[in-house]
Design a protein around this motif. Structure first.
Motif, short mmCIF file in Angstrom:
data_model
loop_
_atom_site.label_atom_id
_atom_site.label_comp_id
_atom_site.label_asym_id
_atom_site.label_seq_id
_atom_site.Cartn_x
_atom_site.Cartn_y
_atom_site.Cartn_z
N THR A 216 0.85 -1.19 0.00
CA THR A 216 0.00 0.00 0.00
C THR A 216 0.88 1.24 0.00
O THR A 216 1.85 1.32 0.75
CB THR A 216 -0.90 0.02 1.26
N THR B 23 1.08 4.58 1.30
CA THR B 23 0.42 5.31 2.37
C THR B 23 0.55 6.82 2.24
O THR B 23 -0.27 7.56 2.76
CB THR B 23 0.95 4.87 3.74
N ALA C 45 -4.26 0.56 4.52
CA ALA C 45 -3.14 1.31 5.07
C ALA C 45 -2.58 0.69 6.35
O ALA C 45 -1.40 0.83 6.65
CB ALA C 45 -3.55 2.75 5.35
#
Length: 146
Positions: free
Chosen positions: A78, A80, A118
């Motif tokens: 991910t 972020t 996240a």
């Protein structure tokens, strides 16, 4: 003697029913996967430090991407923030299915658990444990294991 046969028959049929139920439970357990059952703490898939998972530019901020480690383990990466990333095991902590990135969420197609992309935290069960995190860093535009 009839009462004695009746009680032996009852014991045998009751024992067979219990054995059948136990075998059924074992078969259902085997249908899941080799992953730990719900409520246990699964270790993240092993990855050697410095292993490249993906290019940071391949992921939009706030989005996630499925990737694989060099040894074929499923992971989720991910993005972020502009220059940071997080990574998690892609294996659902409920029954061991691979989760799929969908925007800012990770969804399990097997039983509809939803995780925050996240943080790996559970947003909706039946999973009750977060996805195990994998330490990563961004080096030269690549997301690599730390």
């Amino acid at each position: 003697m009839t009462a004695e046969l009746h009680s032996r028959r009852k014991v045998l049929t009751t024992g067979a029913a219990v054995a059948g139920a136990a075998a059924g439970a074992m078969a259902l357990t085997a249908c899941g996967s080799d992953s730990p059952p719900s409520g246990s703490t699964a270790a993240p898939p092993p990855a050697a430090p410095g292993e490249t998972l993906t290019a940071l530019s391949d992921i939009q901020v706030g989005q996630a991407k499925a990737a694989k480690t060099a040894d074929g383990k499923d992971v989720i990466v991910t993005r972020t923030a502009e220059g940071t990333a997080a990574a998690f095991s892609a294996i659902c902590t409920h029954q061991g299915c691979a989760v799929v990135p969908e925007g800012a969420e990770l969804k399990c197609p097997c039983h509809n658990s939803i995780f925050d992309a996240a943080t790996g935290a559970v947003k909706k069960g039946p999973a009750d444990q977060p996805l195990p995190s994998i330490a990563v860093k961004v080096t030269n535009g690549q997301v690599v294991t730390a």
